[in-house]
Design a protein around this motif. Sequence first.
Motif, mmCIF file in Angstrom:
data_model
loop_
_atom_site.group_PDB
_atom_site.id
_atom_site.type_symbol
_atom_site.label_atom_id
_atom_site.label_comp_id
_atom_site.label_asym_id
_atom_site.label_seq_id
_atom_site.Cartn_x
_atom_site.Cartn_y
_atom_site.Cartn_z
ATOM 1 N N THR A 1 66.215 93.559 104.125
ATOM 2 C CA THR A 1 64.789 93.839 103.895
ATOM 3 C C THR A 1 63.953 92.605 103.593
ATOM 4 O OG1 THR A 1 65.151 94.244 101.523
ATOM 5 C CG2 THR A 1 65.340 96.146 103.011
ATOM 6 N N GLN A 2 64.578 91.436 103.493
ATOM 7 C CA GLN A 2 63.835 90.216 103.177
ATOM 8 C C GLN A 2 63.834 89.265 104.369
ATOM 9 O OE1 GLN A 2 65.111 88.140 99.684
ATOM 10 N NE2 GLN A 2 64.030 89.500 98.279
ATOM 11 N N ILE A 3 62.727 88.574 104.530
ATOM 12 C CA ILE A 3 62.635 87.564 105.584
ATOM 13 C C ILE A 3 62.288 86.219 104.955
ATOM 14 C CG2 ILE A 3 60.170 87.892 106.094
ATOM 15 C CD1 ILE A 3 61.057 87.600 109.108
ATOM 16 N N GLU A 4 62.887 85.167 105.519
ATOM 17 C CA GLU A 4 62.643 83.802 105.045
ATOM 18 C C GLU A 4 61.969 83.031 106.170
ATOM 19 O OE1 GLU A 4 65.427 80.943 102.532
ATOM 20 O OE2 GLU A 4 65.914 80.857 104.671
ATOM 21 N N ILE A 5 60.830 82.424 105.861
ATOM 22 C CA ILE A 5 60.059 81.671 106.850
ATOM 23 C C ILE A 5 60.050 80.199 106.439
ATOM 24 C CG2 ILE A 5 57.814 81.400 107.981
ATOM 25 C CD1 ILE A 5 57.269 84.359 107.134
ATOM 26 N N LYS A 6 60.494 79.336 107.350
ATOM 27 C CA LYS A 6 60.526 77.900 107.073
ATOM 28 C C LYS A 6 59.665 77.171 108.091
ATOM 29 C CE LYS A 6 65.213 77.716 105.135
ATOM 30 N NZ LYS A 6 66.543 77.062 105.255
ATOM 31 N N SER A 7 58.842 76.245 107.612
ATOM 32 C CA SER A 7 57.999 75.453 108.506
ATOM 33 C C SER A 7 57.764 74.080 107.906
ATOM 34 C CB SER A 7 56.664 76.158 108.745
ATOM 35 O OG SER A 7 55.797 75.317 109.489
ATOM 36 N N GLN B 1 57.065 81.163 97.307
ATOM 37 C CA GLN B 1 56.449 80.227 98.246
ATOM 38 C C GLN B 1 56.649 78.833 97.670
ATOM 39 O OE1 GLN B 1 52.396 81.032 99.426
ATOM 40 N NE2 GLN B 1 52.021 78.904 100.018
ATOM 41 N N ASN B 2 57.558 78.085 98.272
ATOM 42 C CA ASN B 2 57.929 76.770 97.746
ATOM 43 C C ASN B 2 57.626 75.677 98.758
ATOM 44 O OD1 ASN B 2 59.089 77.863 95.339
ATOM 45 N ND2 ASN B 2 60.897 78.440 96.530
ATOM 46 N N ASP C 1 46.939 77.643 103.408
ATOM 47 C CA ASP C 1 46.023 78.627 103.974
ATOM 48 C C ASP C 1 46.704 79.428 105.089
ATOM 49 O OD1 ASP C 1 43.321 79.775 104.223
ATOM 50 O OD2 ASP C 1 43.318 78.795 106.189
ATOM 51 N N GLU C 2 47.486 78.743 105.920
ATOM 52 C CA GLU C 2 48.210 79.431 106.993
ATOM 53 C C GLU C 2 49.281 80.361 106.432
ATOM 54 O OE1 GLU C 2 47.847 76.059 110.543
ATOM 55 O OE2 GLU C 2 49.426 75.923 109.031
ATOM 56 N N ALA C 3 49.943 79.916 105.378
ATOM 57 C CA ALA C 3 50.941 80.760 104.730
ATOM 58 C C ALA C 3 50.296 82.022 104.165
ATOM 59 C CB ALA C 3 51.639 79.985 103.613
ATOM 60 N N LYS C 4 49.113 81.857 103.616
ATOM 61 C CA LYS C 4 48.372 83.000 103.068
ATOM 62 C C LYS C 4 48.001 83.988 104.177
ATOM 63 C CE LYS C 4 44.356 84.009 100.139
ATOM 64 N NZ LYS C 4 43.193 83.417 99.421
ATOM 65 N N VAL D 1 59.486 83.432 101.189
ATOM 66 C CA VAL D 1 60.419 84.556 101.153
ATOM 67 C C VAL D 1 59.611 85.817 100.870
ATOM 68 C CG1 VAL D 1 62.440 85.580 100.050
ATOM 69 C CG2 VAL D 1 62.310 83.099 100.334
ATOM 70 N N ILE D 2 59.692 86.768 101.801
ATOM 71 C CA ILE D 2 58.875 87.984 101.707
ATOM 72 C C ILE D 2 59.777 89.210 101.708
ATOM 73 C CG2 ILE D 2 57.069 89.367 102.822
ATOM 74 C CD1 ILE D 2 56.065 86.738 104.104
ATOM 75 N N GLU D 3 59.534 90.099 100.767
ATOM 76 C CA GLU D 3 60.251 91.377 100.685
ATOM 77 C C GLU D 3 59.518 92.402 101.538
ATOM 78 O OE1 GLU D 3 62.590 94.163 100.401
ATOM 79 O OE2 GLU D 3 63.192 92.567 98.996
ATOM 80 N N MET D 4 60.180 92.865 102.611
ATOM 81 C CA MET D 4 59.553 93.803 103.530
ATOM 82 C C MET D 4 59.719 95.262 103.088
ATOM 83 S SD MET D 4 58.421 91.551 105.623
ATOM 84 C CE MET D 4 57.851 92.480 107.036
ATOM 85 N N GLU D 5 60.569 95.493 102.086
ATOM 86 C CA GLU D 5 60.817 96.796 101.452
ATOM 87 C C GLU D 5 61.611 97.763 102.313
ATOM 88 O OE1 GLU D 5 57.100 98.354 100.008
ATOM 89 O OE2 GLU D 5 57.045 96.939 98.333
ATOM 90 N N LYS D 6 61.722 97.509 103.587
ATOM 91 C CA LYS D 6 62.538 98.343 104.473
ATOM 92 C C LYS D 6 62.953 97.498 105.664
ATOM 93 C CE LYS D 6 58.423 100.224 106.755
ATOM 94 N NZ LYS D 6 57.670 101.443 107.120
ATOM 95 N N ASP D 7 63.895 98.019 106.432
ATOM 96 C CA ASP D 7 64.329 97.281 107.619
ATOM 97 C C ASP D 7 63.146 97.078 108.567
ATOM 98 O OD1 ASP D 7 66.009 95.925 109.229
ATOM 99 O OD2 ASP D 7 67.109 97.664 109.986
ATOM 100 N N PHE D 8 63.106 95.935 109.251
ATOM 101 C CA PHE D 8 61.944 95.584 110.058
ATOM 102 C C PHE D 8 62.379 95.010 111.398
ATOM 103 C CE2 PHE D 8 63.247 92.168 107.334
ATOM 104 C CZ PHE D 8 63.277 91.063 108.156
ATOM 105 N N ASN D 9 61.429 94.956 112.317
ATOM 106 C CA ASN D 9 61.680 94.418 113.644
ATOM 107 C C ASN D 9 61.365 92.921 113.627
ATOM 108 O OD1 ASN D 9 61.980 93.872 116.313
ATOM 109 N ND2 ASN D 9 60.531 95.395 117.062
ATOM 110 N N LYS D 10 62.404 92.098 113.658
ATOM 111 C CA LYS D 10 62.213 90.649 113.531
ATOM 112 C C LYS D 10 61.331 90.056 114.630
ATOM 113 C CE LYS D 10 64.724 86.338 112.864
ATOM 114 N NZ LYS D 10 64.171 85.640 114.034
ATOM 115 N N PRO D 11 61.469 90.465 115.909
ATOM 116 C CA PRO D 11 60.577 89.909 116.948
ATOM 117 C C PRO D 11 59.097 90.136 116.658
ATOM 118 C CG PRO D 11 62.449 90.973 117.975
ATOM 119 C CD PRO D 11 62.533 91.280 116.515
ATOM 120 N N ASP D 12 58.745 91.277 116.060
ATOM 121 C CA ASP D 12 57.351 91.544 115.699
ATOM 122 C C ASP D 12 56.877 90.584 114.618
ATOM 123 O OD1 ASP D 12 57.198 93.569 117.533
ATOM 124 O OD2 ASP D 12 57.562 95.180 116.081
#
Length: 292
Positions: free
Chosen positions: A80-86, A115-116, A92-95, A49-60
Amino acid sequence: MRFKNTLKIIENTKIWFTISLIIIVVGFGALITKGLNYGIDFRGGTILVIEMEKDFNKPDVDKIVKKYASDAITNKANRTQIEIKSNNITDDEAKKIFSELKGKYKLKDKDLVSQNRIGASVGKELKQKAVTSLVLATLAMLLYVAIRFEFKFGLAAILGLVHDIMITIGVYAIFQIPLNSSFIAAILTIVGYSINDTIVIFDRIRENKKKFRKINDEELANISITQTMSRSINTVLTTLITITSVYILVPSVRDFTFPLLIGIVCGCYSSIFISSPIWVIFKNKSLKKARA
Protein backbone atom coordinates in the motif's frame (compact mmCIF):
# COMPACT_ATOMS: atom_id res chain seq x y z
CA MET A 1 49.75 -40.95 -7.55
CA ARG A 2 46.69 -40.72 -9.81
CA PHE A 3 43.15 -39.88 -8.75
CA LYS A 4 40.13 -40.87 -10.81
CA ASN A 5 37.35 -38.43 -11.73
CA THR A 6 39.41 -35.41 -10.71
CA LEU A 7 38.41 -32.19 -12.47
CA LYS A 8 41.15 -30.53 -14.51
CA ILE A 9 40.62 -27.00 -13.22
CA ILE A 10 44.21 -25.79 -12.90
CA GLU A 11 45.20 -27.08 -16.34
CA ASN A 12 42.58 -24.76 -17.89
CA THR A 13 43.56 -21.67 -15.92
CA LYS A 14 44.04 -19.60 -19.10
CA ILE A 15 40.42 -20.27 -20.12
CA TRP A 16 39.01 -19.15 -16.74
CA PHE A 17 41.21 -16.06 -16.65
CA THR A 18 40.26 -15.15 -20.23
CA ILE A 19 36.51 -15.39 -19.50
CA SER A 20 36.89 -13.13 -16.47
CA LEU A 21 39.19 -10.72 -18.30
CA ILE A 22 36.69 -10.26 -21.16
CA ILE A 23 33.86 -9.46 -18.74
CA ILE A 24 36.04 -7.09 -16.71
CA VAL A 25 37.35 -5.28 -19.82
CA VAL A 26 33.82 -4.78 -21.19
CA GLY A 27 32.70 -3.48 -17.78
CA PHE A 28 35.74 -1.22 -17.50
CA GLY A 29 35.01 0.16 -20.97
CA ALA A 30 31.44 0.96 -19.94
CA LEU A 31 32.78 2.55 -16.75
CA ILE A 32 35.03 4.88 -18.78
CA THR A 33 32.47 5.77 -21.47
CA LYS A 34 29.26 5.83 -19.44
CA GLY A 35 30.37 5.98 -15.83
CA LEU A 36 28.23 4.71 -12.97
CA ASN A 37 24.60 5.74 -12.70
CA TYR A 38 24.71 7.08 -9.14
CA GLY A 39 21.32 7.08 -7.49
CA ILE A 40 19.80 9.59 -5.16
CA ASP A 41 21.79 8.35 -2.16
CA PHE A 42 25.01 9.52 -3.84
CA ARG A 43 23.93 12.45 -6.03
CA GLY A 44 21.41 13.96 -3.66
CA GLY A 45 17.72 14.54 -4.25
CA THR A 46 14.28 13.97 -2.74
CA ILE A 47 12.53 10.85 -1.46
CA LEU A 48 8.76 10.78 -0.98
CA VAL A 49 6.97 7.97 0.81
CA ILE A 50 3.20 7.98 0.39
CA GLU A 51 0.64 5.69 2.03
CA MET A 52 -1.98 4.83 -0.59
CA GLU A 53 -4.16 3.01 2.01
CA LYS A 54 -5.04 0.25 -0.44
CA ASP A 55 -3.49 -1.64 -3.32
CA PHE A 56 -2.95 0.63 -6.33
CA ASN A 57 -2.11 0.54 -10.01
CA LYS A 58 1.57 1.47 -10.25
CA PRO A 59 1.49 2.51 -13.97
CA ASP A 60 -1.21 5.08 -13.14
CA VAL A 61 0.94 6.48 -10.34
CA ASP A 62 3.97 6.55 -12.67
CA LYS A 63 2.05 8.70 -15.17
CA ILE A 64 1.27 11.30 -12.51
CA VAL A 65 4.82 11.32 -11.14
CA LYS A 66 6.46 11.62 -14.60
CA LYS A 67 4.40 14.74 -15.34
CA TYR A 68 6.37 16.62 -12.70
CA ALA A 69 9.66 14.69 -12.49
CA SER A 70 10.80 12.83 -15.62
CA ASP A 71 13.80 11.32 -13.84
CA ALA A 72 11.76 10.00 -10.91
CA ILE A 73 11.84 6.31 -9.95
CA THR A 74 8.79 4.86 -8.25
CA ASN A 75 8.86 1.68 -6.24
CA LYS A 76 6.34 -0.14 -4.12
CA ALA A 77 7.66 0.05 -0.57
CA ASN A 78 4.98 -2.52 0.29
CA ARG A 79 1.49 -3.38 -0.93
CA THR A 80 0.00 0.00 0.00
CA GLN A 81 3.00 2.36 0.11
CA ILE A 82 4.89 3.91 -2.77
CA GLU A 83 8.38 5.41 -2.68
CA ILE A 84 9.27 8.16 -5.16
CA LYS A 85 12.92 9.08 -5.73
CA SER A 86 14.14 11.97 -7.87
CA ASN A 87 17.43 13.83 -8.19
CA ASN A 88 15.94 17.08 -9.51
CA ILE A 89 12.43 17.40 -8.10
CA THR A 90 11.62 20.65 -6.26
CA ASP A 91 9.50 20.99 -3.14
CA ASP A 92 6.77 22.59 -5.24
CA GLU A 93 6.76 19.68 -7.70
CA ALA A 94 6.67 17.19 -4.84
CA LYS A 95 3.68 19.04 -3.42
CA LYS A 96 1.90 18.88 -6.79
CA ILE A 97 2.56 15.13 -7.10
CA PHE A 98 1.07 14.44 -3.70
CA SER A 99 -1.83 16.77 -4.38
CA GLU A 100 -2.76 14.94 -7.60
CA LEU A 101 -2.36 11.52 -5.98
CA LYS A 102 -4.41 12.77 -3.05
CA GLY A 103 -7.26 13.76 -5.35
CA LYS A 104 -7.16 10.58 -7.45
CA TYR A 105 -6.95 8.13 -4.55
CA LYS A 106 -8.82 10.21 -1.91
CA LEU A 107 -5.82 10.40 0.39
CA LYS A 108 -5.40 12.49 3.54
CA ASP A 109 -2.58 14.84 4.51
CA LYS A 110 -1.18 12.28 6.95
CA ASP A 111 -0.71 9.83 4.07
CA LEU A 112 2.43 11.73 3.07
CA VAL A 113 4.52 9.51 5.34
CA SER A 114 7.82 11.30 4.71
CA GLN A 115 9.54 13.78 2.42
CA ASN A 116 13.32 13.82 2.78
CA ARG A 117 15.92 15.78 0.87
CA ILE A 118 19.44 14.36 0.64
CA GLY A 119 22.25 16.81 -0.06
CA ALA A 120 25.08 16.08 -2.50
CA SER A 121 27.58 16.48 0.35
CA VAL A 122 25.90 13.56 2.15
CA GLY A 123 26.34 11.47 -0.99
CA LYS A 124 30.03 12.37 -1.18
CA GLU A 125 30.52 11.40 2.45
CA LEU A 126 28.70 8.12 1.80
CA LYS A 127 31.09 7.29 -1.06
CA GLN A 128 34.11 7.92 1.15
CA LYS A 129 32.72 5.79 3.98
CA ALA A 130 31.77 3.03 1.55
CA VAL A 131 35.32 2.85 0.12
CA THR A 132 36.81 2.96 3.62
CA SER A 133 34.52 0.16 4.81
CA LEU A 134 35.41 -1.99 1.82
CA VAL A 135 39.17 -1.44 2.23
CA LEU A 136 39.06 -2.20 5.97
CA ALA A 137 36.96 -5.33 5.41
CA THR A 138 39.36 -6.54 2.71
CA LEU A 139 42.45 -5.93 4.86
CA ALA A 140 40.84 -7.68 7.84
CA MET A 141 40.05 -10.72 5.69
CA LEU A 142 43.56 -10.76 4.24
CA LEU A 143 44.96 -10.76 7.77
CA TYR A 144 42.57 -13.49 8.91
CA VAL A 145 43.28 -15.84 6.00
CA ALA A 146 47.04 -15.16 6.20
CA ILE A 147 47.08 -16.07 9.91
CA ARG A 148 44.81 -19.11 9.56
CA PHE A 149 46.52 -20.47 6.45
CA GLU A 150 49.43 -18.58 4.88
CA PHE A 151 49.95 -15.26 3.14
CA LYS A 152 49.70 -16.80 -0.36
CA PHE A 153 46.23 -18.11 0.48
CA GLY A 154 45.22 -14.69 1.77
CA LEU A 155 46.49 -12.83 -1.29
CA ALA A 156 44.80 -15.30 -3.66
CA ALA A 157 41.52 -14.94 -1.77
CA ILE A 158 41.67 -11.13 -1.89
CA LEU A 159 42.36 -11.13 -5.62
CA GLY A 160 39.27 -13.30 -6.00
CA LEU A 161 37.26 -10.70 -4.06
CA VAL A 162 38.59 -7.92 -6.28
CA HIS A 163 37.47 -10.00 -9.27
CA ASP A 164 33.92 -10.27 -7.83
CA ILE A 165 33.66 -6.56 -7.05
CA MET A 166 34.97 -5.52 -10.48
CA ILE A 167 32.48 -7.72 -12.32
CA THR A 168 29.56 -6.55 -10.17
CA ILE A 169 30.47 -2.89 -10.72
CA GLY A 170 31.00 -3.62 -14.42
CA VAL A 171 27.48 -5.02 -14.77
CA TYR A 172 26.10 -1.87 -13.14
CA ALA A 173 28.12 0.29 -15.54
CA ILE A 174 27.12 -1.70 -18.64
CA PHE A 175 23.39 -1.65 -17.92
CA GLN A 176 23.40 1.76 -16.16
CA ILE A 177 21.59 0.37 -13.12
CA PRO A 178 21.07 3.06 -10.42
CA LEU A 179 23.61 2.64 -7.65
CA ASN A 180 22.35 3.43 -4.14
CA SER A 181 23.41 2.84 -0.54
CA SER A 182 21.91 -0.66 -0.60
CA PHE A 183 24.58 -1.54 -3.17
CA ILE A 184 27.30 -0.91 -0.57
CA ALA A 185 25.65 -3.24 1.91
CA ALA A 186 25.31 -5.84 -0.86
CA ILE A 187 28.99 -5.54 -1.84
CA LEU A 188 30.11 -6.09 1.76
CA THR A 189 27.79 -9.10 1.95
CA ILE A 190 29.26 -10.46 -1.29
CA VAL A 191 32.78 -10.05 0.09
CA GLY A 192 31.88 -12.05 3.21
CA TYR A 193 30.09 -14.76 1.23
CA SER A 194 32.83 -15.13 -1.35
CA ILE A 195 35.63 -15.38 1.19
CA ASN A 196 33.69 -18.08 3.03
CA ASP A 197 33.41 -20.15 -0.15
CA THR A 198 37.11 -19.68 -0.85
CA ILE A 199 38.12 -20.70 2.67
CA VAL A 200 36.24 -24.00 2.29
CA ILE A 201 38.44 -24.89 -0.71
CA PHE A 202 41.63 -23.65 0.91
CA ASP A 203 40.85 -25.59 4.08
CA ARG A 204 40.48 -28.76 2.01
CA ILE A 205 43.77 -28.00 0.24
CA ARG A 206 45.48 -27.75 3.62
CA GLU A 207 43.96 -31.04 4.78
CA ASN A 208 44.88 -32.85 1.58
CA LYS A 209 48.41 -31.48 1.72
CA LYS A 210 48.94 -33.47 4.91
CA LYS A 211 47.43 -36.63 3.37
CA PHE A 212 49.09 -36.54 -0.04
CA ARG A 213 52.61 -35.26 0.50
CA LYS A 214 54.02 -36.49 -2.80
CA ILE A 215 51.61 -34.85 -5.25
CA ASN A 216 52.28 -31.44 -6.80
CA ASP A 217 50.27 -28.28 -6.10
CA GLU A 218 48.27 -28.47 -9.34
CA GLU A 219 46.95 -31.93 -8.58
CA LEU A 220 46.42 -31.00 -4.94
CA ALA A 221 44.24 -28.05 -5.96
CA ASN A 222 42.31 -30.15 -8.50
CA ILE A 223 41.55 -32.84 -5.92
CA SER A 224 40.45 -30.29 -3.33
CA ILE A 225 38.22 -28.41 -5.77
CA THR A 226 36.64 -31.67 -6.96
CA GLN A 227 35.90 -32.71 -3.39
CA THR A 228 34.26 -29.39 -2.51
CA MET A 229 32.58 -28.67 -5.86
CA SER A 230 29.21 -30.22 -5.02
CA ARG A 231 29.08 -28.36 -1.72
CA SER A 232 29.87 -25.03 -3.40
CA ILE A 233 27.27 -25.50 -6.14
CA ASN A 234 24.53 -26.71 -3.78
CA THR A 235 25.16 -23.83 -1.38
CA VAL A 236 25.02 -21.28 -4.18
CA LEU A 237 21.86 -22.77 -5.71
CA THR A 238 19.95 -22.77 -2.42
CA THR A 239 21.09 -19.20 -1.72
CA LEU A 240 20.13 -18.05 -5.22
CA ILE A 241 16.67 -19.61 -4.92
CA THR A 242 16.06 -17.70 -1.69
CA ILE A 243 17.40 -14.37 -2.95
CA THR A 244 15.58 -14.68 -6.28
CA SER A 245 12.33 -15.26 -4.41
CA VAL A 246 12.93 -12.16 -2.31
CA TYR A 247 13.87 -10.16 -5.43
CA ILE A 248 10.62 -11.11 -7.17
CA LEU A 249 8.23 -10.89 -4.22
CA VAL A 250 9.69 -7.93 -2.30
CA PRO A 251 10.33 -5.04 -4.74
CA SER A 252 11.41 -2.65 -1.98
CA VAL A 253 14.68 -4.54 -1.41
CA ARG A 254 15.66 -5.08 -5.06
CA ASP A 255 18.46 -2.50 -4.75
CA PHE A 256 20.02 -4.92 -2.26
CA THR A 257 19.12 -8.32 -3.72
CA PHE A 258 20.08 -7.65 -7.36
CA PRO A 259 23.81 -7.07 -6.71
CA LEU A 260 23.71 -10.07 -4.38
CA LEU A 261 22.53 -12.28 -7.24
CA ILE A 262 25.46 -11.14 -9.39
CA GLY A 263 28.02 -11.26 -6.60
CA ILE A 264 27.12 -14.71 -5.26
CA VAL A 265 27.46 -16.28 -8.70
CA CYS A 266 30.78 -14.44 -9.20
CA GLY A 267 31.91 -15.48 -5.72
CA CYS A 268 31.32 -19.16 -6.43
CA TYR A 269 33.09 -18.85 -9.80
CA SER A 270 36.08 -16.96 -8.41
CA SER A 271 36.58 -19.34 -5.47
CA ILE A 272 36.91 -22.28 -7.84
CA PHE A 273 38.32 -20.83 -11.06
CA ILE A 274 40.23 -17.71 -9.95
CA SER A 275 41.49 -17.85 -6.35
CA SER A 276 42.59 -21.50 -6.44
CA PRO A 277 44.57 -21.18 -9.71
CA ILE A 278 46.14 -17.95 -8.40
CA TRP A 279 47.30 -19.81 -5.30
CA VAL A 280 48.91 -22.47 -7.52
CA ILE A 281 50.65 -19.74 -9.54
CA PHE A 282 52.06 -18.20 -6.35
CA LYS A 283 53.25 -21.59 -5.12
CA ASN A 284 54.94 -22.39 -8.44
CA LYS A 285 56.75 -19.04 -8.44
CA SER A 286 57.97 -19.65 -4.89
CA LEU A 287 59.16 -23.12 -5.89
CA LYS A 288 61.09 -21.73 -8.87
CA LYS A 289 62.76 -19.13 -6.66
CA ALA A 290 63.69 -21.79 -4.13
CA ARG A 291 65.24 -23.96 -6.82
CA ALA A 292 67.11 -21.01 -8.29
